[in-house]
Design a protein around this motif. Structure first.
Motif, PDB file in Angstrom:
ATOM      1  N   THR A 196      -1.330  10.173   2.846  1.00  0.00           N
ATOM      2  CA  THR A 196      -2.918  10.214   2.105  1.00  0.00           C
ATOM      3  C   THR A 196      -3.484  11.643   1.898  1.00  0.00           C
ATOM      4  O   THR A 196      -4.358  11.906   1.402  1.00  0.00           O
ATOM      5  CB  THR A 196      -3.909   9.410   2.914  1.00  0.00           C
ATOM      6  N   PRO A 251      -5.958  11.717  -3.901  1.00  0.00           N
ATOM      7  CA  PRO A 251      -7.471  11.317  -3.668  1.00  0.00           C
ATOM      8  C   PRO A 251      -7.640   9.948  -2.677  1.00  0.00           C
ATOM      9  O   PRO A 251      -8.197   9.533  -1.829  1.00  0.00           O
ATOM     10  CB  PRO A 251      -8.129  11.580  -4.880  1.00  0.00           C
ATOM     11  N   GLU A 252      -6.932   8.812  -3.458  1.00  0.00           N
ATOM     12  CA  GLU A 252      -6.823   7.573  -2.956  1.00  0.00           C
ATOM     13  C   GLU A 252      -5.301   6.856  -2.839  1.00  0.00           C
ATOM     14  O   GLU A 252      -4.735   7.088  -3.848  1.00  0.00           O
ATOM     15  CB  GLU A 252      -8.104   6.623  -3.888  1.00  0.00           C
ATOM     16  N   LYS A 311      -5.445  16.982  -0.684  1.00  0.00           N
ATOM     17  CA  LYS A 311      -6.654  17.314   0.336  1.00  0.00           C
ATOM     18  C   LYS A 311      -6.338  18.688   1.061  1.00  0.00           C
ATOM     19  O   LYS A 311      -5.104  19.091   1.088  1.00  0.00           O
ATOM     20  CB  LYS A 311      -6.626  16.088   1.465  1.00  0.00           C
ATOM     21  N   HIS A 342       1.034  -1.101   0.080  1.00  0.00           N
ATOM     22  CA  HIS A 342      -0.137  -0.013  -0.034  1.00  0.00           C
ATOM     23  C   HIS A 342       0.816   1.293   0.135  1.00  0.00           C
ATOM     24  O   HIS A 342       2.000   1.355   0.922  1.00  0.00           O
ATOM     25  CB  HIS A 342      -0.785   0.192   1.236  1.00  0.00           C
ATOM     26  N   PRO A 362      -5.313   0.643   4.346  1.00  0.00           N
ATOM     27  CA  PRO A 362      -6.318   1.538   4.454  1.00  0.00           C
ATOM     28  C   PRO A 362      -7.533   0.781   5.398  1.00  0.00           C
ATOM     29  O   PRO A 362      -8.291   1.482   6.087  1.00  0.00           O
ATOM     30  CB  PRO A 362      -6.750   1.826   3.063  1.00  0.00           C
ATOM     31  N   VAL A 392       1.242   5.846  -1.343  1.00  0.00           N
ATOM     32  CA  VAL A 392       0.353   6.877  -2.041  1.00  0.00           C
ATOM     33  C   VAL A 392       1.218   7.341  -3.140  1.00  0.00           C
ATOM     34  O   VAL A 392       2.411   7.653  -3.079  1.00  0.00           O
ATOM     35  CB  VAL A 392       0.307   8.153  -0.790  1.00  0.00           C
ATOM     36  N   ARG A 452      -3.030   0.270  -4.109  1.00  0.00           N
ATOM     37  CA  ARG A 452      -2.905  -1.228  -3.706  1.00  0.00           C
ATOM     38  C   ARG A 452      -2.102  -1.918  -4.761  1.00  0.00           C
ATOM     39  O   ARG A 452      -2.683  -2.119  -5.773  1.00  0.00           O
ATOM     40  CB  ARG A 452      -4.190  -1.701  -3.193  1.00  0.00           C
TER      41      ARG A 452
END
Length: 349
Positions: A305, A309-310, A156, A138, A289, A140, A313
């Motif tokens: 994060t 946005p997401e 964000k 995982h 997550p 970013v 994986r």
């Protein structure tokens, strides 16, 4: 090289190899680069290369492999962070590996691509089995395409508020600095402080130093440092390969957490990478997550994060049994790797 027994080879032309990887792998990872092979030269791993025909797609896939001897079982091949993988490529790599000389009992591959059901199915129908990962699953990944305003608009709100406060309210500064012995010593110190504070596993200082030595020589690695009131707050080592960059190593002090220096450092790094033409910046490991709130590194999850946005994986790790000796590795490999780490303080992979 015979048609029935392909053999991975060694090359000395690193520039040509890098160009081949960047052309043949979709967003090639730095672990597939010549520089990364050079970082492993003093380790138990021996670097090899192969070019796998993918007839169904009319292309060739260059892959960098590493081999070493595993106690009891023999030799294993490791393919770190390969990209450009499709179901047809899995078929081709499987057929290629099964034709390799029998001195290798198995092949381990970690894929630098988002997990998809189609790829999972391709590995499974070709006889690959799930295996323990040496890299994170995982992460970013920050999209740096478009203008800087468009890049920032994808963050964000807490990221934008934090780096603006660091710069405009607290006067934090961030600079790219030369990888001098003095700056390397400072980076080692900060990594050491971070290790003590977090209680997590870190590689030996010599491991970091070897990577820095190689990447500064080839011009693919740089240090960034954040200062507040004349004092170093944090440092980062960033690797670039092609149009992708990675947040590789970092260290920081505990004090002054409320001045948001890490946020400004990341934003300045992104601005510099954007100017260089980098289109994707990976911030590396985060917790799953699905369970990040109970993780020991949940603070990293909150921080990283904020920039996308997401999270991503990646594909799970798989191993391909090549001989009957693989059964020994499957049964005792985890224990053997744990013993090696206890004895040496270093990771086996």
């Amino acid at each position: 090289m015979s048609a029935t027994e392909p053999k991975p080879f060694r090359t000395t032309d690193g520039t040509a190899w890098d160009a081949q990887v960047l052309e043949g792998q979709d967003r090639g990872h730095y672990m597939q680069s010549d520089a990364w092979a050079r970082t492993r030269e003093e380790s138990p791993w021996r670097g090899l290369r192969d070019v796998v025909p993918v007839p169904a797609e009319g292309r060739e896939l260059p892959i960098q492999l590493f081999e070493r001897t595993a106690p009891l079982a023999g030799r294993i091949i490791f393919l770190p962070r390969v990209s450009g993988i499709t179901p047809a490529a899995v078929d081709a790599i499987t057929a290629r590996a099964k034709a390799y000389p029998k001195r290798w009992f198995g092949l381990k591959m970690e894929t630098f691509q988002a997990e998809t059901p189609e790829l999972v199915e391709a590995f499974e129908r070709n006889g690959w089995v799930p295996a323990a990962s040496s890299q994170y699953q995982h992460a970013v990944a920050v999209d740096l395409t478009g203008t800087l305003d468009e890049v920032a608009a994808r963050f964000k709100k807490r990221a934008r508020n934090s780096y603006r406060a660091a710069e405009n309210k607290f006067g934090v500064t961030v600079t790219k600095v030369e990888m001098t012995p003095e700056n390397e010593a400072e980076m080692h110190r900060l990594i050491g402080e971070t290790k003590v504070r977090s209680g997590g596993y870190f590689r030996h200082p010599e491991y970091f130093q070897r990577i820095w030595d190689v990447y500064k020589t080839v011009g693919q690695g740089h240090f960034y440092v954040a200062h507040y009131e004349g004092e170093v707050q944090s440092m980062a080592f960033v690797i670039r390969f092609g149009d992708t960059a990675w947040y590789k190593d970092a260290g920081s002090i505990r004090e002054n957490a409320k001045i948001f220096a890490p946020y400004l450092m990341q934003w300045k790094i992104m601005q510099d990478l954007h100017e260089q033409g980098v289109t994707l910046y990976e911030l590396a490991n985060i917790p799953d997550p699905a369970s990040w709130e109970t993780s020991d590194i949940k603070g990293l999850y909150t921080f990283k994060t904020a920039w996308a946005p997401e999270p991503v994986r990646y594909m799970p790790t798989y191993e391909l049994p090549l001989t009957g000796r693989y059964a020994l590795w499957a049964k005792a490999g985890r224990w053997l790797r744990a013993v090696y780490t206890r004895r040496t303080g270093d990771a086996w992979f």
